[in-house]
Design an enzyme around this catalytic site. Structure first.
Site, mmCIF file in Angstrom:
data_model
loop_
_atom_site.group_PDB
_atom_site.id
_atom_site.type_symbol
_atom_site.label_atom_id
_atom_site.label_comp_id
_atom_site.label_asym_id
_atom_site.label_seq_id
_atom_site.Cartn_x
_atom_site.Cartn_y
_atom_site.Cartn_z
ATOM 1 N N ASP A 80 0.797 -1.221 0.000
ATOM 2 C CA ASP A 80 0.000 0.000 0.000
ATOM 3 C C ASP A 80 0.837 1.283 0.000
ATOM 4 O O ASP A 80 0.362 2.329 0.392
ATOM 5 C CB ASP A 80 -0.949 -0.005 1.212
ATOM 6 C CG ASP A 80 -2.064 1.030 1.075
ATOM 7 O OD1 ASP A 80 -2.429 1.351 -0.066
ATOM 8 O OD2 ASP A 80 -2.540 1.519 2.112
ATOM 9 N N CYS A 133 -27.090 -8.794 -4.517
ATOM 10 C CA CYS A 133 -26.950 -8.087 -3.238
ATOM 11 C C CYS A 133 -26.546 -6.641 -3.450
ATOM 12 O O CYS A 133 -25.674 -6.332 -4.269
ATOM 13 C CB CYS A 133 -25.911 -8.804 -2.367
ATOM 14 S SG CYS A 133 -25.639 -8.017 -0.762
ATOM 15 N N CYS A 148 -24.367 3.074 2.334
ATOM 16 C CA CYS A 148 -23.439 4.206 2.287
ATOM 17 C C CYS A 148 -24.144 5.520 2.649
ATOM 18 O O CYS A 148 -25.106 5.919 1.984
ATOM 19 C CB CYS A 148 -22.808 4.328 0.903
ATOM 20 S SG CYS A 148 -21.620 5.690 0.791
ATOM 21 N N CYS A 192 -21.429 -6.614 4.555
ATOM 22 C CA CYS A 192 -21.252 -7.644 3.524
ATOM 23 C C CYS A 192 -21.594 -9.034 4.072
ATOM 24 O O CYS A 192 -21.012 -9.473 5.072
ATOM 25 C CB CYS A 192 -19.821 -7.631 2.998
ATOM 26 S SG CYS A 192 -19.519 -8.895 1.733
#
Length: 346
Positions: free
Chosen positions: A135, A192, A199, A249
């Site tokens: 990252d 889904c 959000c 999720c």
């Protein structure tokens, strides 16, 4: 017959603490350049100018190190032990993203990657070359992880897997070794929409697309200066990052437990008191968040976030806390303080 180098590599990766290990080629992400170009052309990267400046590398990881023949992609779980969304109703407390409540994953994952890379050189012999990334370089980690079969990029654009869930850090080891690759993973989100619908700021223009300019993680971490006043009330008490789309999720029912104890929340990082955070000066901020990813955004941006949360708290007693910062030397902090006072005074 003994185990192959790949099998021994995977076993070593798991011994190091990684949750999964798969392999792909650096050029196994042909869809990335087009998706990245569209993202940038629409301005959805906001102030993250480095995405545009390094797009040629991020779009084609083979260019990052042309000698590399294989990419070893590692996943490490940081699955939380409690519901990350439970604190959103405690309005006088701040919510910090799960990944940032403990030690900085960059440091922990990179050390593991380096140990694994040294092991690989020792096993494969002289002439083996490696580079490790976590990252901090223009590497499309999520796309490589999907190409390697660790999971897929869900409708929330994060990586998730049937055996991992989506609470994972990713790291990679590029190597000149020509290792056997794994099959890519397909998408299994189906119909889904939980991550899209939850959000708070409608940051997903469509499934599998993100507009960072509306994402609370971007706004609280990457965005410099004042946040759009229309978005401030939607941020609630989230003061560093946002986990809503990850938390809902359904694939998380298969999420593996985090092995690394240092990812657990440090004292004071789980639902910290907003009033106490607003009082932090620069030295106090650096001391409190030493060794934490939070430290990199600096005191001013962090206190700005805290003041937005105070303004959203509905707690009249916090008005004086905000009032005391209306003349802060940093103009963005002062603006956030005045906005919070106005909100709390109705």
């Amino acid at each position: 017959m003994g185990l192959s180098l790949k099998d021994r590599l995977i076993a070593q990766a798991l011994d190091e603490g990684f949750s999964a290990c798969r392999i792909c080629r650096p050029w196994d992400v042909p869809e990335v350049p087009g998706r990245l170009a569209e993202f940038l052309s629409l301005g959805r990267h906001g102030q993250m100018s480095w995405l545009a400046e390094r797009a040629h590398w991020r779009g084609d990881p083979a260019l990052l190190w042309p000698e590399a023949r294989s990419v070893i992609v590692l996943a490490e779980s940081y699955t939380p032990q409690t519901d990350p969304m439970a604190g959103l109703s405690e309005r006088d407390r701040g919510v910090i993203s799960v990944y940032a409540q403990g030690a900085d994953y960059h440091d922990l994952v990179k050390k593991r990657l380096k140990r694994l890379a040294r092991w690989l050189i020792a096993e494969a012999g002289e002439g083996t070359e490696v580079k490790v990334f976590v990252d901090t370089a223009p590497v499309p980690e999520k796309a490589l992880a999907q190409a390697a079969g660790l999971g897929w990029q869900g409708k929330h654009t994060n990586l998730l897997g049937r055996e991992l869930g989506n609470w994972v850090f990713l790291g990679s080891v590029f190597t000149t070794l020509d290792l056997p690759v794994d099959a890519a993973e397909g998408e299994h989100c189906g119909s889904c929409r939980r991550c899209l619908d939850v959000c708070p700021t409608d940051a997903f223009p469509a499934p599998f697309q993100l507009d960072a300019r509306r994402c609370i993680s971007y706004l609280t971490i990457e965005h410099k200066g004042p946040v759009d006043e229309a978005l401030r009330p939607l941020m609630g008490n989230r003061i560093y990052g946002c986990d809503d789309c990850l938390a809902v999720c359904p694939w998380n029912k298969f999420a593996v437990a985090a092995k690394e104890m240092r990812y657990r929340p440090r004292e004071g990082n789980h639902l910290p008191d907003l009033a106490a955070l607003a009082l932090l000066d620069d030295a106090g901020f650096r001391e409190r968040f030493r060794g934490s990813p939070i430290k990199r955004i600096g005191r001013d941006r962090f206190v700005r976030n805290v003041l937005y949360a105070i303004g959203n708290s509905g707690e009249a007693r916090l008005a004086q806390v905000a009032r005391d910062l209306c003349d802060d030397p940093d103009p963005t902090v002062a603006d956030a303080a005045r906005w919070a006072v106005a909100r709390l005074q109705g």
